[in-house]
Design an enzyme around this catalytic site. Structure first.
Site, PDB file in Angstrom:
ATOM      1  N   GLY A  49       0.839  -1.192   0.000  1.00  0.00           N
ATOM      2  CA  GLY A  49       0.000   0.000   0.000  1.00  0.00           C
ATOM      3  C   GLY A  49       0.871   1.238   0.000  1.00  0.00           C
ATOM      4  O   GLY A  49       1.578   1.508  -0.960  1.00  0.00           O
ATOM      5  N   PHE A  50       0.788   2.004   1.093  1.00  0.00           N
ATOM      6  CA  PHE A  50       1.556   3.253   1.222  1.00  0.00           C
ATOM      7  C   PHE A  50       1.204   4.212   0.085  1.00  0.00           C
ATOM      8  O   PHE A  50       2.071   4.725  -0.612  1.00  0.00           O
ATOM      9  CB  PHE A  50       3.073   2.987   1.283  1.00  0.00           C
ATOM     10  N   HIS A  51      -0.090   4.396  -0.102  1.00  0.00           N
ATOM     11  CA  HIS A  51      -0.538   5.376  -1.081  1.00  0.00           C
ATOM     12  C   HIS A  51      -1.985   5.755  -0.776  1.00  0.00           C
ATOM     13  O   HIS A  51      -2.661   5.098   0.013  1.00  0.00           O
ATOM     14  CB  HIS A  51      -0.403   4.834  -2.516  1.00  0.00           C
ATOM     15  N   ALA A  52      -2.421   6.820  -1.424  1.00  0.00           N
ATOM     16  CA  ALA A  52      -3.835   7.204  -1.415  1.00  0.00           C
ATOM     17  C   ALA A  52      -4.256   7.350  -2.877  1.00  0.00           C
ATOM     18  O   ALA A  52      -3.425   7.302  -3.785  1.00  0.00           O
ATOM     19  CB  ALA A  52      -4.015   8.522  -0.670  1.00  0.00           C
ATOM     20  N   ARG A 102      -3.488   4.395   2.789  1.00  0.00           N
ATOM     21  CA  ARG A 102      -3.663   3.046   3.300  1.00  0.00           C
ATOM     22  C   ARG A 102      -2.338   2.288   3.301  1.00  0.00           C
ATOM     23  O   ARG A 102      -1.499   2.463   2.412  1.00  0.00           O
ATOM     24  CB  ARG A 102      -4.728   2.270   2.533  1.00  0.00           C
TER      25      ARG A 102
END
Ligand code: TYD
Length: 135
Positions: free
Chosen positions: A48-51, A96
């Site tokens: 994840g580690f993104h929006a 997230r």
């Protein structure tokens, strides 16, 4: 208000086993344009580690478990997904992260749009700037 919004799906079961049906604009609150699933992620791997700028998603652990962190730029909340009848609703502009994948985890995600790399915000500082700009 909690960042964690879950949807509980009806389990249609009989002596042959269980069945869950997912339908756009019925128990999934958008038109489903894409489905993807993540599997074979090692337990020490985080993803994840993104929006997303404009994307709704519902994530369901159809096997095993994993932990989600959602962050709206003001607070962070965590949930362990590990039941086939629970979906996590993730709206636009939510950072997230996914952690603690069980070895057998199969994480299925339904999305309101087809894949578009331009819709991703992959840098946390850019995400914070974007949400502060919007509010
Ligand atoms: P990515 O979104 O980085 O995965 P995660 O958020 O789960 O860590 O996607 C991994 C790779 O797969 C990346 O190269 C983009 C590609 N991808 C697609 O081609 N289509 C898709 O629908 C998704 C979700 C990813």
């Amino acid at each position: 208000m909690s960042l964690i919004k879950t949807i509980e799906f009806d389990v249609l079961g009989d002596e042959r086993g269980s069945l869950i049906s997912l339908e756009q604009n019925r128990n999934i609150p958008f038109d489903i344009k894409r489905v993807y699933y993540i599997f074979d992620s090692a337990e020490d791997i985080s993803r994840g580690f993104h929006a997303h700028k404009d994307l709704q998603q519902v994530a369901i652990c159809v096997k095993g478990s994993c932990r989600f962190i959602l962050d709206d730029g003001k607070s962070r909340e965590s949930i362990v997904l590990g039941a086939q009848n629970i979906g996590l609703y993730i709206d636009s502009n939510k950072w997230r992260e996914m952690h603690d994948f069980s070895e057998d985890c199969v994480l299925m995600v339904l999305a309101s749009e087809t894949y578009d790399e331009a819709d991703y915000i992959r840098d946390y500082d850019d995400f914070i700037k974007a949400v502060n700009h919007d509010s």
